[in-house]
Design an enzyme around this catalytic site. Structure first.
Site, PDB file in Angstrom:
ATOM      1  N   GLY A  34       1.802   2.965   2.281  1.00  0.00           N
ATOM      2  CA  GLY A  34       2.940   3.019   3.305  1.00  0.00           C
ATOM      3  C   GLY A  34       4.249   2.629   2.676  1.00  0.00           C
ATOM      4  O   GLY A  34       5.179   3.044   2.877  1.00  0.00           O
ATOM      5  N   HIS A  35       3.991   1.199   2.261  1.00  0.00           N
ATOM      6  CA  HIS A  35       5.211   0.632   1.765  1.00  0.00           C
ATOM      7  C   HIS A  35       5.785   1.303   0.649  1.00  0.00           C
ATOM      8  O   HIS A  35       6.822   1.431   0.481  1.00  0.00           O
ATOM      9  CB  HIS A  35       4.932  -0.859   0.985  1.00  0.00           C
ATOM     10  CG  HIS A  35       4.141  -1.925   2.114  1.00  0.00           C
ATOM     11  ND1 HIS A  35       2.965  -2.052   1.882  1.00  0.00           N
ATOM     12  CD2 HIS A  35       4.808  -2.361   2.837  1.00  0.00           C
ATOM     13  CE1 HIS A  35       2.840  -3.134   2.744  1.00  0.00           C
ATOM     14  NE2 HIS A  35       3.865  -3.157   3.621  1.00  0.00           N
ATOM     15  N   HIS A  49       0.952  -1.213  -0.059  1.00  0.00           N
ATOM     16  CA  HIS A  49       0.091  -0.063   0.008  1.00  0.00           C
ATOM     17  C   HIS A  49       0.770   1.293   0.044  1.00  0.00           C
ATOM     18  O   HIS A  49       2.031   0.948  -0.105  1.00  0.00           O
ATOM     19  CB  HIS A  49      -0.784  -0.053   1.187  1.00  0.00           C
ATOM     20  CG  HIS A  49      -0.317  -0.091   2.482  1.00  0.00           C
ATOM     21  ND1 HIS A  49       0.615   0.790   3.094  1.00  0.00           N
ATOM     22  CD2 HIS A  49      -0.327  -1.331   3.359  1.00  0.00           C
ATOM     23  CE1 HIS A  49       1.056   0.246   4.118  1.00  0.00           C
ATOM     24  NE2 HIS A  49       0.542  -1.096   4.528  1.00  0.00           N
ATOM     25  N   LYS A  59       4.679   2.857  11.594  1.00  0.00           N
ATOM     26  CA  LYS A  59       3.494   2.432  11.797  1.00  0.00           C
ATOM     27  C   LYS A  59       3.553   1.030  12.647  1.00  0.00           C
ATOM     28  O   LYS A  59       2.894   0.949  13.703  1.00  0.00           O
ATOM     29  CB  LYS A  59       2.633   1.835  10.730  1.00  0.00           C
ATOM     30  CG  LYS A  59       1.631   0.965  10.782  1.00  0.00           C
ATOM     31  CD  LYS A  59       0.459   1.557  11.263  1.00  0.00           C
ATOM     32  CE  LYS A  59      -0.742   0.427  11.112  1.00  0.00           C
ATOM     33  NZ  LYS A  59      -0.540  -0.837  11.266  1.00  0.00           N
TER      34      LYS A  59
END
Ligand code: PAF
Length: 282
Positions: free
Chosen positions: A36-37, A34, A149
């Protein structure tokens, strides 16, 4: 972009292409990528000649009854995202090659691994530390990119890197959130509409902690109680933990007198979500 499944092969190629290996960025993932990655991959792309993304749903970090089998594995989509992001190598091993028959070596970062998420997920961080140690040995990156996170994971990996003298720099990148505040996680796909809506209470609870701190509250239990009240308004939310802890040792802080981490884990149905924020004291 090359997809390599064999650890030895990847190791050989990286030695050849990168010489003294001084410029390899590694983004370890379990796939289901997603934004974030992708923020980690982008950063790695900016800072390194060679970018490696590993995709491996690591059985050693899942406990009995956890979601190993149903963990999302959208491989083609993940590979397309990696290609578009300019990744050089995707390391895509299977469990047999990572943990062959007779495998018996594990890395355990003591103390830190039993706190917070470690209390509810015994063995989880042993599995994480073991796979990350193996990836560091196979790939030999100069920089390892992790997300804030998973704050406890990042703290544990940093400890391991220091304790075991891995010659790698660990970079922790900020949490990426959706517009409404939900922190991105591969597990968000498990949430139904109502749970997805209720889960917004997590980032709200973290913002509440920050505003109470800004308003002068220093007593951790007062802040935690207010967060608990807010989260408990959502009938489906089952709090695993709410904690205000030290940024390195993860020890609980009674009175906020230094930078600290406000961390939480809350279940919505069978889906356990984690989130956190850092309070900067100074
Ligand atoms: O954060 C994750 O996705 C995993 O815990 C990691 C670091 C890739 C190890 O399996």
């Amino acid at each position: 972009m090359r997809v390599i499944r064999n650890p030895r092969k990847l190791n050989r190629i990286l030695e050849r292409t990168s010489g003294n290996r001084k410029n390899i960025g590694l983004v370890p993932t379990m796939g289901a990528l997603h934004l974030g990655h992708l923020s980690l991959i982008k950063q790695a792309r900016r800072e390194n000649n060679t970018v490696v993304v590993s995709i491996f749903v690591n059985p050693a970090q899942f406990g009995a009854g956890e979601d190993l089998k149903k963990y999302p594995r959208p491989l083609n989509r993940d590979l397309a995202l990696c290609r578009a992001a300019g990744v050089d190598f995707v390391f895509l091993p299977n469990a047999k090659i990572i943990y062959p028959r007779g495998y018996s070596t594990f890395v355990n970062v003591e103390g830190l691994s039993n706190l917070l998420c470690g209390a509810a997920r015994p063995g989880h961080f042993r599995g994480v530390a073991t796979i990350v140690a193996k990836l560091l040995n196979i790939i030999g990156p100069s920089v390892l990119y992790l997300g804030q996170k998973d704050a406890q994971q990042a703290i544990i990996i940093k400890r391991m890197v220091e304790d075991l003298n891995f010659p790698v720099k660990v970079k922790i990148m900020p949490i990426v959130r959706q517009k409404d505040g939900l922190a991105l996680s591969s597990r968000n796909v498990y949430l139904n509409k109502k749970q997805r809506f209720d889960a917004l209470v997590l980032s709200k609870a973290l913002s509440l902690a920050k505003s109470l701190f800004k308003a002068g509250v220093r007593d951790s239990s007062r802040i935690i109680n207010r967060m608990r009240q807010l989260i408990n308004r959502k009938k489906q939310a089952k709090i695993d933990y709410l904690a205000i802890v030290d940024l390195e040792k993860l020890e609980k802080i009674k009175k906020i007198d230094r930078n600290c981490l406000v961390a939480l884990a809350v279940k919505f149905g069978n889906t356990r979500l984690i989130d956190n924020t850092v309070i900067n004291y100074a």
